[in-house]
Write an enzyme that holds these catalytic residues in place. Structure first.
Site, mmCIF file in Angstrom:
data_model
loop_
_atom_site.group_PDB
_atom_site.id
_atom_site.type_symbol
_atom_site.label_atom_id
_atom_site.label_comp_id
_atom_site.label_asym_id
_atom_site.label_seq_id
_atom_site.Cartn_x
_atom_site.Cartn_y
_atom_site.Cartn_z
ATOM 1 N N HIS A 14 -8.784 5.369 7.469
ATOM 2 C CA HIS A 14 -8.428 4.768 8.785
ATOM 3 C C HIS A 14 -7.138 4.480 9.121
ATOM 4 O O HIS A 14 -7.196 3.215 9.288
ATOM 5 C CB HIS A 14 -10.147 3.540 8.119
ATOM 6 N N HIS B 271 -4.885 3.667 12.962
ATOM 7 C CA HIS B 271 -4.922 4.750 14.229
ATOM 8 C C HIS B 271 -3.101 4.586 14.174
ATOM 9 O O HIS B 271 -1.669 3.621 13.603
ATOM 10 C CB HIS B 271 -4.554 3.111 15.028
ATOM 11 N N ASN C 29 -8.789 6.989 19.812
ATOM 12 C CA ASN C 29 -8.274 5.891 20.272
ATOM 13 C C ASN C 29 -7.015 6.460 20.352
ATOM 14 O O ASN C 29 -6.678 5.303 20.693
ATOM 15 C CB ASN C 29 -8.942 4.654 20.106
ATOM 16 N N ASP D 247 -13.915 4.614 16.902
ATOM 17 C CA ASP D 247 -13.113 3.574 16.529
ATOM 18 C C ASP D 247 -12.826 2.971 17.747
ATOM 19 O O ASP D 247 -11.923 3.326 18.141
ATOM 20 C CB ASP D 247 -13.154 3.563 15.296
ATOM 21 N N HIS E 115 -15.004 -0.958 8.212
ATOM 22 C CA HIS E 115 -14.866 -2.216 8.185
ATOM 23 C C HIS E 115 -15.639 -2.808 8.265
ATOM 24 O O HIS E 115 -15.283 -4.180 9.447
ATOM 25 C CB HIS E 115 -13.610 -2.685 9.445
ATOM 26 N N ASP F 37 -7.386 0.222 8.515
ATOM 27 C CA ASP F 37 -7.367 -0.193 10.081
ATOM 28 C C ASP F 37 -5.806 -0.248 10.535
ATOM 29 O O ASP F 37 -6.540 -1.453 11.469
ATOM 30 C CB ASP F 37 -8.590 -0.850 10.619
ATOM 31 N N HIS G 269 0.460 -2.471 16.776
ATOM 32 C CA HIS G 269 0.617 -3.179 18.423
ATOM 33 C C HIS G 269 2.106 -3.445 18.442
ATOM 34 O O HIS G 269 2.506 -3.802 17.478
ATOM 35 C CB HIS G 269 -0.481 -3.694 19.097
HETATM 36 O O1 DOR Z 1 -8.582 -4.871 15.327
HETATM 37 C C1 DOR Z 1 -9.227 -3.762 15.736
HETATM 38 N N1 DOR Z 1 -7.868 -2.536 16.320
HETATM 39 N N2 DOR Z 1 -9.557 -3.027 15.504
HETATM 40 C C2 DOR Z 1 -10.209 -1.296 16.015
HETATM 41 O O2 DOR Z 1 -11.292 -1.289 15.941
HETATM 42 C C3 DOR Z 1 -9.425 -0.862 16.736
HETATM 43 C C4 DOR Z 1 -7.935 -1.344 16.415
HETATM 44 C C5 DOR Z 1 -6.457 -0.411 17.504
HETATM 45 O O3 DOR Z 1 -6.897 0.310 17.364
HETATM 46 O O4 DOR Z 1 -5.807 -1.535 18.110
HETATM 47 ZN ZN ZN Z 2 -12.912 0.073 14.510
#
Ligand code: DOR
Ligand code: ZN
Length: 432
Positions: A68, A70, A102, A160, A240, A313, A317
């Site tokens: 998991h 991103h 995503n 997700d 999660h 996860d 950002h």
């Molecule tokens: O905290 C999170 N950030 N949870 C998620 O499920 C998505 C993720 C994100 O893409 O920033």
């Molecule tokens: Zn998630």
């Protein structure tokens, strides 16, 4: 030091080899040839003409597998790219990661899957597996063409970041995913109950005046998806898990024979909602950090096998996104580079689980959960390995972060145990 790093053939000698399949840690030496494990001998030193890495201080384990992450590319390259995300993964001891859908565009079309796979290969720092989106644009309305996504190489399906609110859509998604033998990863949060929430609903949220998301938001979602998994016979993986009640629901579903697995993140296993006191937006995640009892229940779930594996996860950002009013900040924290050290420090060094258990939770167990190769240390297997110094004490500093984003509450944390680097198909990448 000799230049064993650039050699195609060498020995790693005298390491404590953590073999999650054989369930033991034992001193031995590993010969790497042409990217594969050519030989394993259970002795400290070897007679050879090949270069030898003296690994007596280290633990050698299969490279970690993250289900998991991103990676944000395509679409959000200011937060992370496949290149920076893969570098972060390797620095954290990972040789395989599954990236989430995503992105922008979402991974709902074979062309996006192909783009990510090609880019990851070019970068060559980590194996990147792709989760395709369950629904078009991840909007939860129309299911994707799973046949084509599977042909393009996706290993699972997930929206997700979003919960599929419409139960009929989720039922169809599970049925079609099952036809294509693809597991479905569900982000379980009731969208209405969790709407505009900032943290866990409880004493701290009341005191801080922040809107909370109740445990019920997660548990309602997990209940429904367990029932739909039972109804359809499909393979469901709960992302999660964060509440005690959700752990119990997964436990019961497993007892009933539902084809269900679950993961927990390093942050939900080690941090709780009291930390939100300082309004640090780096602690804002979805699902939110929960209470102490939930953390305990997650740990109990790890111990009894209800929670199958650890997954990061990793959610990068950028500073401009996070450095705003708490309410405006997006949820997520990076995790690839700290997962091992954080769990080793909080769980292994404190006697909650042993090192071999942690290695299993980060290697064969996640690999088995989605049916991925990897996570093994065996003759003929690719030489995807991680070298760990379990005794090293170190401070996690911002300047060390390889991820393009720095959104972690762990800057300044003291850790015991440090990943030294990985071998990806025998090619060394240093983490220190
Ligand atoms: O905290 C999170 N950030 N949870 C998620 O499920 C998505 C993720 C994100 O893409 O920033
Ligand atoms: Zn998630």
């Amino acid at each position: 030091m000799i230049d064993w790093k650039d050699k195609r053939e060498f020995w790693i000698a005298g390491a404590r080899i953590a073999d999650p399949e054989a369930e033991r840690i034992r001193v031995g030496s590993v010969c790497v040839q042409k990217g594969r494990i050519a030989e394993i001998v259970w002795q400290k030193s070897v007679e050879t003409d090949l270069p030898v890495l003296d690994a007596e201080r280290f633990v050698l384990a299969p490279g970690f597998v993250d289900l998991h992450a991103h990676l944000r590319e395509p679409g959000y390259e200011e937060k992370e790219t496949i290149e920076t995300g893969s570098a972060a993964a390797a620095a954290g001891g990972y040789t395989s990661v599954v990236c989430m859908a995503n992105t922008n565009p979402a991974i709902d079309d074979p062309s996006v899957v192909e783009y990510i796979s090609c880019r990851a290969q070019q970068v060559g720092r980590c194996r990147v597996y792709v989760a395709g989106a369950l629904t078009k644009g991840r909007l939860g309305e129309i299911i994707n063409e799973y046949y084509h996504l599977k042909r393009a190489g996706v290993v699972a399906l997930s929206d997700d970041g979003a919960y599929v609110t419409n139960s009929q859509v989720m039922r169809s998604a599970l049925e079609y995913a099952n036809l294509h033998a693809l597991p479905v990863i569900s982000h379980c949060e009731d969208a209405f109950l969790a709407s505009s929430s900032q943290m866990n609903e409880g004493y701290t949220s009341t005191r801080l005046g922040l809107k909370g998301s109740p445990a019920a938001a997660e548990e309602i979602a997990v209940s429904r998806d367990c029932m739909l998994a039972q109804l359809t016979g499909a393979r469901l993986h709960v992302a999660h898990v964060s509440t005690a009640g959700a752990v119990e629901l997964v436990r019961r579903a497993k007892k009933k024979g539902t084809r269900i697995t679950a993961e927990a993140t390093p942050h939900h296993l080690t941090l709780d909602d009291r930390l939100l006191d300082g309004y640090d937006a780096n602690l804002k995640v979805n699902p939110p950090l929960r209470g102490v009892k939930d953390v305990e229940a997650l740990r109990a779930g790890l111990l009894d096998g209800t929670i199958d594996c650890v997954a990061t996860d990793h959610a990068p950002h950028s500073e401009i996104d996070k450095d705003v009013e708490f309410d405006e900040a997006p949820a997520g924290m990076i995790g690839l580079e700290t997962a091992f050290a954080q769990l080793h420090t909080e769980l292994v060094a404190k006697g909650v689980i042993d090192l071999l258990d942690l290695v299993k939770l980060m290697t064969i167990k996640p690999a088995a959960t989605l049916g991925l190769p990897g996570g093994r240390i065996a003759r003929e297997a690719p030489a995807d390995l991680v070298l760990i110094d379990p005794a090293e004490e170190w401070t996690f500093e911002k300047r060390l972060i390889r991820s393009r984003s720095k959104n972690t509450p762990l800057v300044g944390a003291r850790f015991t145990g440090r990943v030294q680097g990985v071998f990806l198909e025998g090619k060394w990448q240093s983490a220190v």
